[in-house]
Scaffold this motif. Structure first.
Motif, PDB file in Angstrom:
ATOM      1  N   VAL A 125      72.113 -47.294  24.695  1.00 29.76           N
ATOM      2  CA  VAL A 125      70.848 -47.073  23.995  1.00 29.76           C
ATOM      3  C   VAL A 125      69.715 -46.833  24.992  1.00 29.76           C
ATOM      4  N   ILE A 150      69.479 -54.943  21.710  1.00 28.57           N
ATOM      5  CA  ILE A 150      68.937 -53.588  21.592  1.00 28.57           C
ATOM      6  C   ILE A 150      67.595 -53.535  20.872  1.00 28.57           C
ATOM      7  N   GLY A 175      75.207 -42.405  26.936  1.00 35.84           N
ATOM      8  CA  GLY A 175      73.922 -42.378  26.256  1.00 35.84           C
ATOM      9  C   GLY A 175      73.102 -41.162  26.646  1.00 35.84           C
ATOM     10  N   ILE A 200      70.244 -46.648  13.874  1.00 34.98           N
ATOM     11  CA  ILE A 200      71.585 -46.804  14.439  1.00 34.98           C
ATOM     12  C   ILE A 200      72.547 -47.263  13.343  1.00 34.98           C
ATOM     13  N   LEU A 239      76.509 -46.226  17.083  1.00 32.40           N
ATOM     14  CA  LEU A 239      76.664 -47.134  18.223  1.00 32.40           C
ATOM     15  C   LEU A 239      77.592 -48.248  17.783  1.00 32.40           C
TER      16      LEU A 239
END
Length: 460
Positions: free
Chosen positions: A243, A276, A149, A258, A171
């Motif tokens: 993330v 997330i 990340g 994303i 992702l």
């Protein structure tokens, strides 16, 4: 108004019209193609020729087949290209979802370009005018070479330094498939898909055999609910950490969308979404196939991050179930699938009635990009337009125009005031340097498609 005033008004309008003969006498005489690669993938560029020397530019969607446009040539020859809606209604039955919408959509764009050039006005003006003078671009950044990340965050930070005010990254399960204990599923299936996908991405450098192509399609065409692949807690930990590291680098204020989660079912999408959502994301994109409306409703009701989909949906009416159900917060058409410029404008207006914003997917040449710019200018609820070619230094070289160069400056593209799309000509020299290795022709004749005919009516 007196007769003299009427005459002056009429003559002032004609002064801005290309009157080689007259727009009402325009006729389509030919349609030709050039296939290029590297922007970032394969696109078929289109030229629609007329009897007055006006040429309209269009484009078949990335990774689609120009056959979808070629088959329409006989339906358009001899027609007035300015009758855009009439011709669209004639050919739209030959389009479909995903890349199959590319032929209809790409030709529709070329018709708008011709009409704008014939009447001497930009396309957005024919759509009712513009809501903005410049279009916000969101920069997509893939995961290649960004295993952490932090590495992705540094890449995104460079985008911000270039002026981008809206970002997107990938992702998904491909990023963790190499790590034991992150995924569960049929033995060997995940790794096999991952290996084949890597070969597919490199197919222009190392051509794939027919057997490998067939195997790739068989494996990757298994829809999300049917793969049997699930993300473990360890896998969720890794994706969440990824993330978190990105946000530690770029901060929390810049919008970050994303995409490319992988073929996992809605339950796993919900698990990941909950992990997330704390990172203040702009949206989660295409988590499941767009056709599963009720699964989108479940997803939208289970997480607080906006849900986005639509790049593979053809025609505005096919977006309606998602809008009516409340399954999405952001509608995301690709103009080269959705049906072209007018259909995208209509979709944006329809989405606004449901309180849904519109972003626009775009991974093609400046032709499709400028078409999307005109539609985005004419839609009130527009959010951002995708840019996928930030690292392609010759992208701007494909067109000849009086538009700013580079076309994209400080994260925005100015809405052109030049006629049509705003492109004067295509740069054949630049195009020739990037022709598809398996489809090398440059604007070669397509006469063999001139005379196909069938009774296309779908009712008796």
């Amino acid at each position: 108004m007196n007769k003299q005033g009427t005459k002056e008004t009429f003559e002032s309008v004609l002064a801005h019209v290309n009157t080689n003969s007259r727009p009402s006498e325009l006729r389509i005489t030919d349609i030709r193609f050039a296939d290029i690669v590297g922007i970032p993938t394969h696109c078929s560029l289109i030229k629609v020729y007329t009897n007055q020397g006006i040429v309209g530019f269009g484009e078949v969607r990335d990774n689609a087949e120009k056959l979808y446009a070629l088959m329409l040539k006989s339906r358009l020859l001899g027609e007035n290209p300015c009758n855009i809606d009439k011709l669209f209604r004639r050919i739209k039955q030959f389009g479909s979802h995903g890349r199959q919408g590319g032929g209809v959509s790409g030709l529709e764009i070329a018709l708008w370009d011709i009409a704008g050039k014939a009447y001497g006005i930009p396309i957005y003006q024919m759509l009712g005018g513009k809501f903005r003078d410049k279009i916000r671009m969101y920069c997509d950044t893939d995961v290649d070479g960004k295993d952490t990340g932090t590495a992705m965050g540094e890449a995104l930070k460079k985008r911000m330094e270039q002026g981008y005010t809206f970002l997107k990254m990938d992702l998904g399960i491909n990023q963790i498939a190499h790590e034991p204990g992150t995924l569960s599923g049929p033995a060997g299936f995940v790794q096999e898909v991952r290996d084949l996908s890597a070969q597919w991405r490199n197919r222009f450098n190392v051509p794939m055999s027919r057997e490998l192509r067939s195997k790739h399609f068989d494996l990757t065409n298994i829809a999300h609910p049917f793969t049997g692949v699930h993300v473990t807690e360890q896998g969720l930990d890794m994706l969440e950490q990824y993330v978190a590291e990105v946000r530690n680098v770029i901060g929390y204020e810049v919008p970050l969308a994303i995409d490319h989660f992988g073929h996992i079912g809605v339950e796993d999408c919900i698990k990941l979404g909950r992990r997330i959502e704390k990172f203040n994301l702009a949206w989660m994109e295409d988590m499941i196939p767009w056709q599963y409306t009720q699964q989108y409703v479940r997803l939208a009701q289970s997480v607080t991050t906006p849900i986005c989909t639509g790049e593979d949906i053809y025609l505005k009416e096919n977006f309606r179930p998602l809008l009516e159900s409340g399954g999405i917060s952001v509608v995301h058409p690709d103009m080269l699938t959705a049906g072209g410029i007018l259909e995208t404008k209509k979709l944006g207006d329809m989405a606004q009635e449901y309180g849904v914003a519109m972003a626009i997917h775009m991974a093609e040449s400046p032709i499709a990009c400028l078409a999307a710019v005109h539609a985005a200018a004419a839609v009130e609820n527009f959010l951002a337009l995708e840019f996928h070619s930030n690292d392609v230094p010759w992208w701007d070289d494909l067109i000849i125009s009086k538009l700013p160069k580079p076309l994209l400056q400080n994260g925005f593209i100015a809405v052109p005031d030049a006629p049509g799309l705003g492109i004067e000509e295509l740069n054949d020299e630049a195009i020739a340097q990037h022709l598809h290795p398996e489809i090398p022709g440059l604007w070669e004749p397509t006469d063999s498609w001139n005379n196909y005919w069938s009774n296309d009516r779908q009712w008796s």
